[in-house]
Design an enzyme around this catalytic site. Structure first.
Site, PDB file in Angstrom:
ATOM      1  N   HIS A 186      -5.072  -8.173 -12.212  1.00 51.46           N
ATOM      2  CA  HIS A 186      -6.057  -7.292 -12.445  1.00 51.46           C
ATOM      3  C   HIS A 186      -6.961  -7.929 -13.727  1.00 51.46           C
ATOM      4  O   HIS A 186      -7.752  -6.969 -13.980  1.00 51.46           O
ATOM      5  CB  HIS A 186      -5.924  -6.040 -12.518  1.00 51.46           C
ATOM      6  CG  HIS A 186      -4.947  -5.344 -11.204  1.00 51.46           C
ATOM      7  ND1 HIS A 186      -5.299  -5.599 -10.095  1.00 51.46           N
ATOM      8  CD2 HIS A 186      -3.830  -4.985 -11.174  1.00 51.46           C
ATOM      9  CE1 HIS A 186      -4.468  -5.125  -9.151  1.00 51.46           C
ATOM     10  NE2 HIS A 186      -3.343  -4.741  -9.883  1.00 51.46           N
ATOM     11  N   LYS A 207     -13.221   6.796 -15.666  1.00 49.80           N
ATOM     12  CA  LYS A 207     -13.478   6.281 -14.245  1.00 49.80           C
ATOM     13  C   LYS A 207     -13.840   7.499 -13.130  1.00 49.80           C
ATOM     14  O   LYS A 207     -14.769   7.371 -12.153  1.00 49.80           O
ATOM     15  CB  LYS A 207     -12.682   5.483 -13.943  1.00 49.80           C
ATOM     16  CG  LYS A 207     -12.213   4.135 -14.588  1.00 49.80           C
ATOM     17  CD  LYS A 207     -11.284   3.274 -13.941  1.00 49.80           C
ATOM     18  CE  LYS A 207     -10.496   2.457 -14.936  1.00 49.80           C
ATOM     19  NZ  LYS A 207     -11.120   1.116 -14.983  1.00 49.80           N
ATOM     20  N   GLU A 255      -7.068   5.205  -5.380  1.00 46.29           N
ATOM     21  CA  GLU A 255      -8.355   4.462  -4.710  1.00 46.29           C
ATOM     22  C   GLU A 255      -7.403   3.968  -3.608  1.00 46.29           C
ATOM     23  O   GLU A 255      -6.187   3.509  -3.617  1.00 46.29           O
ATOM     24  CB  GLU A 255      -8.954   3.478  -5.476  1.00 46.29           C
ATOM     25  CG  GLU A 255      -9.956   4.067  -6.131  1.00 46.29           C
ATOM     26  CD  GLU A 255     -10.774   2.881  -6.794  1.00 46.29           C
ATOM     27  OE1 GLU A 255     -10.330   1.767  -6.826  1.00 46.29           O
ATOM     28  OE2 GLU A 255     -11.569   3.251  -7.659  1.00 46.29           O
ATOM     29  N   ARG A 257     -20.979  -1.530 -22.702  1.00 44.29           N
ATOM     30  CA  ARG A 257     -21.030  -2.640 -23.717  1.00 44.29           C
ATOM     31  C   ARG A 257     -21.305  -3.827 -23.326  1.00 44.29           C
ATOM     32  O   ARG A 257     -21.719  -4.190 -22.130  1.00 44.29           O
ATOM     33  CB  ARG A 257     -19.629  -2.551 -24.442  1.00 44.29           C
ATOM     34  CG  ARG A 257     -18.439  -2.891 -23.177  1.00 44.29           C
ATOM     35  CD  ARG A 257     -17.193  -3.394 -23.845  1.00 44.29           C
ATOM     36  NE  ARG A 257     -16.251  -3.058 -22.805  1.00 44.29           N
ATOM     37  CZ  ARG A 257     -15.849  -3.868 -21.729  1.00 44.29           C
ATOM     38  NH1 ARG A 257     -16.529  -5.009 -21.619  1.00 44.29           N
ATOM     39  NH2 ARG A 257     -14.998  -3.648 -20.856  1.00 44.29           N
TER      40      ARG A 257
HETATM   41  P1  ADP Z   1     -10.145  -2.137 -15.609  1.00 49.08           P
HETATM   42  O1  ADP Z   1     -11.358  -1.087 -15.985  1.00 49.08           O
HETATM   43  O2  ADP Z   1      -8.954  -1.969 -16.096  1.00 49.08           O
HETATM   44  O3  ADP Z   1     -10.813  -3.503 -15.621  1.00 49.08           O
HETATM   45  P2  ADP Z   1     -11.299  -1.801 -12.960  1.00 49.08           P
HETATM   46  O4  ADP Z   1     -11.299  -0.555 -12.119  1.00 49.08           O
HETATM   47  O5  ADP Z   1     -12.436  -2.412 -13.198  1.00 49.08           O
HETATM   48  O6  ADP Z   1     -10.272  -1.713 -14.216  1.00 49.08           O
HETATM   49  O7  ADP Z   1     -10.362  -2.857 -11.991  1.00 49.08           O
HETATM   50  C1  ADP Z   1      -9.977  -4.193 -12.146  1.00 49.08           C
HETATM   51  C2  ADP Z   1      -9.512  -5.032 -11.135  1.00 49.08           C
HETATM   52  O8  ADP Z   1      -8.655  -4.349 -10.398  1.00 49.08           O
HETATM   53  C3  ADP Z   1     -10.815  -5.323 -10.181  1.00 49.08           C
HETATM   54  O9  ADP Z   1     -11.826  -6.314 -10.442  1.00 49.08           O
HETATM   55  C4  ADP Z   1     -10.159  -5.636  -8.777  1.00 49.08           C
HETATM   56  O10 ADP Z   1      -9.917  -6.668  -8.851  1.00 49.08           O
HETATM   57  C5  ADP Z   1      -9.052  -4.587  -9.126  1.00 49.08           C
HETATM   58  N1  ADP Z   1      -9.271  -3.604  -7.917  1.00 49.08           N
HETATM   59  C6  ADP Z   1      -9.670  -2.147  -8.697  1.00 49.08           C
HETATM   60  N2  ADP Z   1      -9.847  -1.246  -7.742  1.00 49.08           N
HETATM   61  C7  ADP Z   1      -9.403  -1.768  -6.654  1.00 49.08           C
HETATM   62  C8  ADP Z   1      -9.161  -1.419  -5.157  1.00 49.08           C
HETATM   63  N3  ADP Z   1      -9.525  -0.130  -4.968  1.00 49.08           N
HETATM   64  N4  ADP Z   1      -8.511  -2.249  -4.255  1.00 49.08           N
HETATM   65  C9  ADP Z   1      -8.252  -3.417  -4.747  1.00 49.08           C
HETATM   66  N5  ADP Z   1      -8.394  -4.122  -6.012  1.00 49.08           N
HETATM   67  C10 ADP Z   1      -8.992  -3.132  -6.822  1.00 49.08           C
END
Ligand code: ADP
Length: 673
Positions: free
Chosen positions: A235, A116, A200, A298
Site C-alpha cells: 500500500h 481520515k 472500507e 503537505r
Molecule cells: P495512507 O494514508 O497510509 O497512504 P491511503 O488511505 O492513502 O493510506 O491508502 C493507501 C493505498 O491503499 C491506496 O493508494 C490504495 O492503493 C490502497 N487503498 C486504500 N483504500 C482502499 C480501498 N478501499 N480498497 C482498495 N485499496 C485501497
C-alpha cells in the site's frame, strides 16, 4: 520573501527545500539528530544545529527544540517537509505562537483532514463520493465487526490517523476480522498514538489518482493536474507518473474542480493533495468511478512529477504563498507538457516482502542529471541506512515528450543506478518499468502482485563472463596485497612477495570458488606471463584486465572487452554487468561454517526492532506458519512465524525489549518427519 528559513526535516526533502531556497537567495537552517551529523542536508544548509538523539521522537519530532533553534538563529519561517511534524496542527500553532511562519496550511485545515474519518465526513457532506464503509466515532470491536459484515468482505481496516501505507489490514472473511482489528489497532497506536480505525469496502483492482492543489491567503485556489500512483507495494507508492494514462480532459477538469472545492471548503492555504481511488472503468485504461480517499495537507513525496510536466517549482510556490504573495499563476495559465515518471529507490529487499534493509552504503553510482533526468536524494556513499528513519535512498525522476519515451529514459537511468552495502529495489524497478502491464499502462494497485513471477524472478546466475570479471577483481586484489606485503617487508624483491602465482614445486594456479545460493562454481586461474588462463565452467580462456581511473573494471576475455563495476564487501562481490547485478560469495574453505538455522535451529530478527508481542510459550507444539513473535521495526509489525511443524524451545526476549538484526529470538526444533 523570507531572509532565512529553518527546515524541520532530513533526507532528500530537506535537501530539496534547501535547493529552492538557495536559488531564491533565502538562507537555510538545517536541524539534525546525532545520527545525522554528517548527513547531506546538514552540509548543504547555511547553518545547522543538532536537536537530539537518533530516535525521531527525541529529535525530528521535538517541536519545542526546533522552535527554540529557529528563534535563536533568527529564522522567520519553518518548512516541515513531509512526515515528522508536517501534518501536526499543534506544531503549526506553536510556530505562530513563537512568531514564526509555518510553511503549510492553517492548523484548522490540518485538523479537518488529519483524521481520515473526519475528512470523509466533511467530504461526504460536500457531496464528494466516498467508498462504501464505516467512519463513525463508536469503536467497540463488536460494532466494528457488525459494520464489516454489513459492508461485505473483503473489507479494509484503516487507521483513522494513518499514513504511509501503515495501519491497514485487508480482511477476507468475517472469521479473520477480530485478529486483524487488534493488530491494526496496535500498529496504529504505536505509529500514530491513536488507535481509532475506519472500515472500507476493499476494491480489488483500484487505481490511485491524486490531484495537486494550491491555495493562497487571498482565498484563491487552483489545481496542478493529477498524478497516477497506482503502482504500489504494501500500500505504498513506488512508481508515480503525471499525467495519469487514459485520463480524459473532462475527467481531469471535474476531478480538479472537486479537489479545489474541497480545499476551499476547509480554508486551505499552500500545497495539498486530494487523493482519490478509482474503480476500473469499462475499458481497462479508462478511469472509472472516483471516490475521495483523503487529503494530504503537505508537499507530497511525488511532487517532482508535477513539477516536470508543468515546469514549476512547487517549493517556490510554497514559500511565496507563505509570505502572503498571491498564487504565481492562474488556472488558465497552466498546461501539461510531456510525461514524467518517478521511481522511489529504497533500501529494501523485494525478495523478503520488501523489508527495509539497513547498513552502510559502500558504493553509490547514479546517472548524470540533465533536462530529462532528475535525482532527489539525501544520502551519499558512506552514509548508513538506519532503522530510525525512512529507508528511501533517492527519487529518480525522468521526463520526456510522451510516456513511451519517458519509460525508455527510466529504463536507462535505472540501469545506471548502483548501490552496494544494502539491498535495494533498483532491479525490481527496472523489471517493473519494463513489464508489459506497465508499458501498456494497464495500471491498478494489484499490478505488482499479479506480475510477481515476472517481477521477482530467482536471482540471475553468473555465466562465464561474470565469473571471469569476479575472478579478475579477486586476482588483482591478491596481486595488490602481495605487492603491499613485499613493499612492507625487508626484501621487496623476495620471491615470497611475488604475485604471479609462483610456488615452489607446485603448479602456479589459484582456485576461486564462487557461491550464489546453493550453487557453487569453481574458477581456476593459471598464472601466465602478463595474463591469466582461466578454467571457467564453459571452457579455458585467456584473461587480462585492469581497474580504470573511474573505479570500473575492464577485462579482456579472449578477444571480448568486458566492462563492469565490481565491489567487494567482506566475502561478497557485487558485479554490475550489462545492467544486472550479480551477488557472488567468495567461498574460502578455510572459514569454518556454522549454520544452525539449517539444522532446525533458531529464529532470528530480520532487522533491528522492538518485541511487541510474544504469542507462544516455551514447550509449545506448533504448526508451520504459526505466529510466534511480533517485532516492531521501522514503525511496522513483522511477524515471526514457525518455519515448520515443531516445538518452541527457549524464548530469549520479553515484550518491550530491543533486539539487533540477526539476534536469536527463540530456539525452535523442527519435527523430524
Ligand atoms: P495512507 O494514508 O497510509 O497512504 P491511503 O488511505 O492513502 O493510506 O491508502 C493507501 C493505498 O491503499 C491506496 O493508494 C490504495 O492503493 C490502497 N487503498 C486504500 N483504500 C482502499 C480501498 N478501499 N480498497 C482498495 N485499496 C485501497
Amino acid at each position: 520573501m523570507f531572509k532565512k528559513i529553518l527546515i524541520a526535516n532530513r533526507g532528500e526533502i530537506a535537501c530539496r527545500v534547501i535547493k529552492t531556497a538557495q536559488r531564491l537567495g533565502v538562507k537555510t537552517v538545517a536541524v539534525y539528530s546525532e545520527a545525522d551529523a554528517l548527513a547531506r542536508h546538514v552540509g548543504l544548509a547555511d547553518e545547522a544545529y543538532c536537536i537530539g538523539p537518533a530516535a525521531a521522537k527525541d529529535s525530528y519530532l521535538r517541536g519545542d527544540k526546533i522552535l527554540e533553534t529557529a528563534k535563536n538563529c533568527g529564522a522567520q519561517a519553518v518548512h516541515p517537509g513531509y512526515g515528522f511534524l508536517s501534518e501536526n496542527a499543534d506544531f503549526a500553532e506553536d510556530c505562530a505562537k513563537s512568531g514564526l511562519v509555518f510553511i503549510g496550511p492553517p492548523p484548522a485545515a490540518i485538523r479537518a483532514m488529519g483524521s481520515k474519518s473526519a475528512a470523509k465526513d466533511i467530504m461526504g457532506k460536500a457531496g464528494v463520493p466516498l467508498v462504501p464503509g464505516y467512519h463513525g466515532e463508536a469503536q467497540e470491536a463488536a460494532l466494528l465487526q457488525k459494520e464489516a459484515d454489513k459492508i461485505g468482505y473483503p473489507v479494509l481496516i484503516k487507521a483513522s490517523a494513518g499514513g504511509g501505507g501503515k495501519g491497514m489490514r485487508i480482511v477476507e472473511k468475517a472469521a479473520d476480522f477480530a485478529a486483524a482489528l487488534a493488530s491494526c489497532q496496535r500498529e496504529s497506536k504505536a505509529s500514530f498514538g491513536d488507535e481509532r480505525v475506519l472500515l472500507e469496502k476493499y476494491l480489488t483492482r483500484p487505481r490511485h489518482i491524486e490531484i495537486q492543489v494550491f491555495a493562497d491567503t487571498q482565498g484563491d485556489a487552483l489545481y496542478l493536474f493529477e498524478r497516477d500512483c497506482s503502482v504500489q507495494r504494501r500500500h505504498q507508492k513506488v512508481l508515480e507518473e503525471a499525467p495519469a494514462p487514459g485520463m480524459s480532459q473532462a475527467r481531469r477538469n471535474s476531478m480538479g474542480e472537486a479537489a479545489v472545492a474541497a480545499a476551499k471548503a476547509i480554508g486551505y492555504v499552500g500545497a495539498g493533495t486530494v487523493e482519490f481511488i478509482a474503480e476500473p472503468g469499462d475499458g481497462k485504461k479508462s478511469a472509472g468511478t472516483f471516490y475521495f480517499m483523503e487529503m494530504n495537507t503537505r508537499l507530497q513525496v511525488e511532487h517532482p512529477v508535477t513539477e516536470m510536466i508543468t515546469g514549476l517549482d512547487l517549493v517556490e510556490w510554497q514559500l511565496r504563498v507563505a509570505c502572503g504573495e498571491p498564487l504565481p499563476r492562474a488556472q488558465d495559465e497552466l498546461a501539461i507538457n510531456g510525461h514524467a515518471l518517478e521511481a522511489r529507490i529504497y533500501a529494501e529487499d523485494p525478495d523478503k516482502n520488501f523489508l527495509p534493509s539497513t547498513g552502510r552504503i559502500t558504493h553509490l553510482a547514479a546517472p548524470a542529471e540533465s533536462r530529462h533526468v532528475r535525482i532527489d536524494t539525501g544520502v551519499c556513499a558512506g552514509d548508513a541506512i538506519t532503522p530510525f528513519y525512512d529507508p528511501m535512498i533517492a527519487k529518480l525522476i525522468v521526463w520526456d515528450l510522451d510516456r513511451p519515451s519517458a519509460l525508455a529514459r527510466m529504463r536507462g537511468a535505472l540501469e545506471q543506478f548502483q548501490v552496494v552495502g544494502v539491498s535495494t529495489n533498483t532491479e525490481f524497478l527496472a523489471r517493473l518499468v519494463s513489464c508489459e502491464a506497465f508499458a501498456k499502462a494497464d495500471l491498478d494497485t494489484g499490478l505488482i502482485e499479479r506480475n510477481r513471477a515476472e517481477l521477482m524472478p530467482a536471482p540471475p546466475l553468473a555465466g562465464d563472463e561474470v565469473l571471469a570479471l569476479a575472478a579478475l577483481a579477486e586476482l588483482l586484489a591478491i596481486e595488490r596485497r602481495a605487492k603491499e606485503r613485499a613493499a612492507g617487508s625487508g626484501d621487496p624483491f623476495s620471491p615470497w612477495g611475488s604475485c604471479d602465482g609462483w610456488r615452489l614445486n607446485q603448479d602456479n594456479h589459484h582456485i576461486l570458488i564462487f557461491r550464489q545460493g546453493d550453487r557453487e562454481q569453481a574458477v581456476t586461474a593459471h598464472y601466465r606471463p602478463g595474463r591469466f588462463e582461466l578454467e571457467l565452467p564453459g571452457g579455458r580462456h585467456s584473461l587480462t584486465g585492469a581497474w580504470q581511473a573511474d573505479g570500473s573494471l575492464t577485462a579482456w576475455l579472449e578477444n571480448a572487452v568486458l566492462q563492469a563495476n565490481v565491489v567487494r564487501s567482506g566475502q561478497t562481490l557485487d558485479v554490475f554487468f550489462r545492467g544486472t547485478r550479480y551477488q557472488l560469495e567468495l567461498h574460502d574453505p578455510a572459514l569454518h561454517e556454522i549454520d544452525t538455522d539449517a539444522h532446525g535451529g533458531n529464529l532470528r530478527a530480520p532487522m533491528p526492532g522492538k518485541i511487541i508481542a510474544v504469542l507462544t510459550k516455551s514447550g509449545a507444539k506448533v504448526e508451520k506458519g504459526t505466529p510466534l513473535i511480533i517485532l516492531e521495526a521501522m514503525k511496522m509489525e513483522h511477524t515471526i512465524v514457525a518455519p515448520g511443524r515443531g516445538t518452541v524451545k527457549e524464548i530469549h526476549y520479553k515484550v518491550g525489549e530491543q533486539v539487533n538484526e540477526g539476534a536469536e529470538l527463540l530456539g525452535f526444533e523442527l519435527d523430524k518427519d
